[in-house]
Design an enzyme around this catalytic site. Structure first.
Site, PDB file in Angstrom:
ATOM      1  N   ASP A 174       0.877  -1.176   0.000  1.00 45.73           N
ATOM      2  CA  ASP A 174       0.000   0.000   0.000  1.00 45.73           C
ATOM      3  C   ASP A 174       0.908   1.217   0.000  1.00 45.73           C
ATOM      4  OD1 ASP A 174      -1.841   2.181   0.939  1.00 45.73           O
ATOM      5  OD2 ASP A 174      -3.234   0.511   1.164  1.00 45.73           O
ATOM      6  N   ASP A 255     -13.178  -8.252 -13.021  1.00 45.91           N
ATOM      7  CA  ASP A 255     -14.527  -7.693 -12.880  1.00 45.91           C
ATOM      8  C   ASP A 255     -14.584  -6.331 -13.556  1.00 45.91           C
ATOM      9  OD1 ASP A 255     -17.229  -7.762 -11.780  1.00 45.91           O
ATOM     10  OD2 ASP A 255     -16.574  -6.107 -10.487  1.00 45.91           O
ATOM     11  N   GLU A 260     -14.218  -0.682 -20.500  1.00 48.25           N
ATOM     12  CA  GLU A 260     -15.527  -1.263 -20.201  1.00 48.25           C
ATOM     13  C   GLU A 260     -16.697  -0.301 -20.429  1.00 48.25           C
ATOM     14  OE1 GLU A 260     -14.891  -1.964 -15.905  1.00 48.25           O
ATOM     15  OE2 GLU A 260     -16.525  -0.545 -15.511  1.00 48.25           O
ATOM     16  N   HIS A 292     -18.335  -5.766 -14.041  1.00 44.66           N
ATOM     17  CA  HIS A 292     -18.365  -4.798 -12.933  1.00 44.66           C
ATOM     18  C   HIS A 292     -19.536  -5.110 -11.993  1.00 44.66           C
ATOM     19  CE1 HIS A 292     -16.528  -0.665 -11.987  1.00 44.66           C
ATOM     20  NE2 HIS A 292     -17.085  -1.143 -10.902  1.00 44.66           N
TER      21      HIS A 292
END
Ligand code: NAI
Length: 345
Positions: A174, A255, A260, A292
């Site tokens: 992170d 996903d 998209e 999604h």
């Protein structure tokens, strides 16, 4: 009366928001179309627009909405890479739903992983055809495998908990590691090198765009499984396809997809798909694509509707102060949900 134009709406959005429409107080107008420069005129006469992940809230769209007197852009999602928040500052307030169900997304991520490595998608089709053969169905245990989680925010942490429940060894990267979280943080390169499975849970920013590219894939283990339920452009899809063709990437579960916006959420089954890259990816036996869908649970839809309406209400009833405002200040976007004492502008 607060008039709200909802863009990119489906039946499940209308059903979730319907209980919040109050006669004499609010009026909802639902549009199936996305918000773009061409469709912005539909918001004329409205006080707020409510948008989703693939609405294009560019500077030009913001200028039009401002001219029409729109006061608030209410995102029905957490990610805001599709909104020019910097340009909106001083003109229109931008609010979002920072969290609606991290469980929905994290659980979908694990569902994709299990489906992929245990070949559930293949088994479903085979047994419907009374084909009970197990050839080609060999999977692998998750127990003892190393999963690298990129982004240890709300969703990343739920996913980490799920993975620990499976007995997996979790490492994470992170840009802003959480102190005292008990998470084993490593550098991004180390994560690429050591992970059997890599799952992306960081936002799409200039820094993270194409974080998985040819160079990154080169560093990964042979057979790595890549999961992306965050934003499509985190992955250079051309490089991913090359990695799959070279047998370097063992499987990919997506996903989200960079291009998209013109495809996902719509039934394109009767059409010729013009996106050859997506068509090639979908044709691969080791790629699973969902459109999604990770957020789509009853709990998440209810939370989205409730928070969105509270955000809009805040503007009118709390002197324009909203904890969930994306406030562009001092050259950065303040996304922290905290006890705001003053208006953003
Ligand atoms: P969050 O804001 O709680 O966590 C994001 C984490 O990413 C933070 O810990 C942050 O420090 C970290 N991060 C920021 N920049 C980074 C960088 N350059 N490299 C590595 N880490 C970085 O966000 P949350 O709620 O966990 O959501 C994560 C993402 O999931 C969202 O940005 C959104 O794109 C995506 N999402 C996808 C959904 C879907 O239906 N597929 C639904 C909801 C969110």
């Amino acid at each position: 009366m607060v008039k709200i134009a909802f863009f990119e709406t489906k039946d499940y959005d209308k059903a979730a928001f319907a209980p919040y429409e109050k006669a004499g107080e609010t009026e909802f107008i639902f549009f199936e179309t996305k918000l773009t420069e061409m469709t912005a005129d539909l918001a004329k006469g409205c006080d707020a627009v409510c948008v989703f992940v693939n609405d294009n809230v560019s500077a030009a769209v913001i200028d039009k909405l401002y001219e029409y007197g729109v006061k608030i852009i209410a995102l029905r999602c957490a990610g805001f890479n599709n909104v020019d928040v910097r340009h909106a500052y001083g003109k229109i307030h931008v609010v979002r739903v920072p969290a609606y169900s991290p469980y929905a997304v994290a659980e979908h991520t694990m569902a994709l992983l299990l489906t992929s490595i245990r070949r559930i998608h293949k088994a479903y089709i085979r047994t419907r055809d009374f084909n009970f053969s197990l050839n080609g169905m060999t999977g692998f245990d998750l127990h003892g495998k190393t999963v690298g989680v990129v982004g240890t925010g709300r969703i990343g942490r739920v996913f980490i908990d799920i993975c620990r429940g499976f007995g997996m060894n979790v490492i994470a990267y992170d840009a802003f590691p959480a102190a005292d979280s008990g998470i084993n943080y490593v550098s991004l390169d180390e994560l690429f090198e050591k992970s059997d499975i890599i799952s992306l849970h960081c936002p799409l920013t200039d820094d993270t765009r194409h974080m998985i590219d040819a160079e990154a894939i080169e560093k990964m283990k042979k057979g790595v499984v890549i999961l992306n339920t965050s934003r499509g452009a985190l992955i250079d899809a051309d490089a991913l396809l090359d990695g799959i063709k070279a047998r370097k990437v063992g499987a990919a579960c997506l996903d989200v997809y960079e291009e998209e916006a013109d495809l996902f959420f719509e039934d394109r089954s009767g059409h010729i798909l013009n996106d050859e890259l997506l068509a090639r990816l979908i044709s691969m036996p080791n790629v699973i694509v969902t459109s999604h869908q990770a957020f789509l649970t009853a709990e998440a839809l209810n939370n989205i509707a409730e928070t969105t309406m509270n955000n809009i209400r805040s503007y009118y009833e709390n002197n324009g102060i909203c904890d969930n405002e994306l406030c562009f200040r001092d050259g950065r976007i303040d996304t922290l949900k905290k006890d705001r004492k003053e208006k953003c502008f």
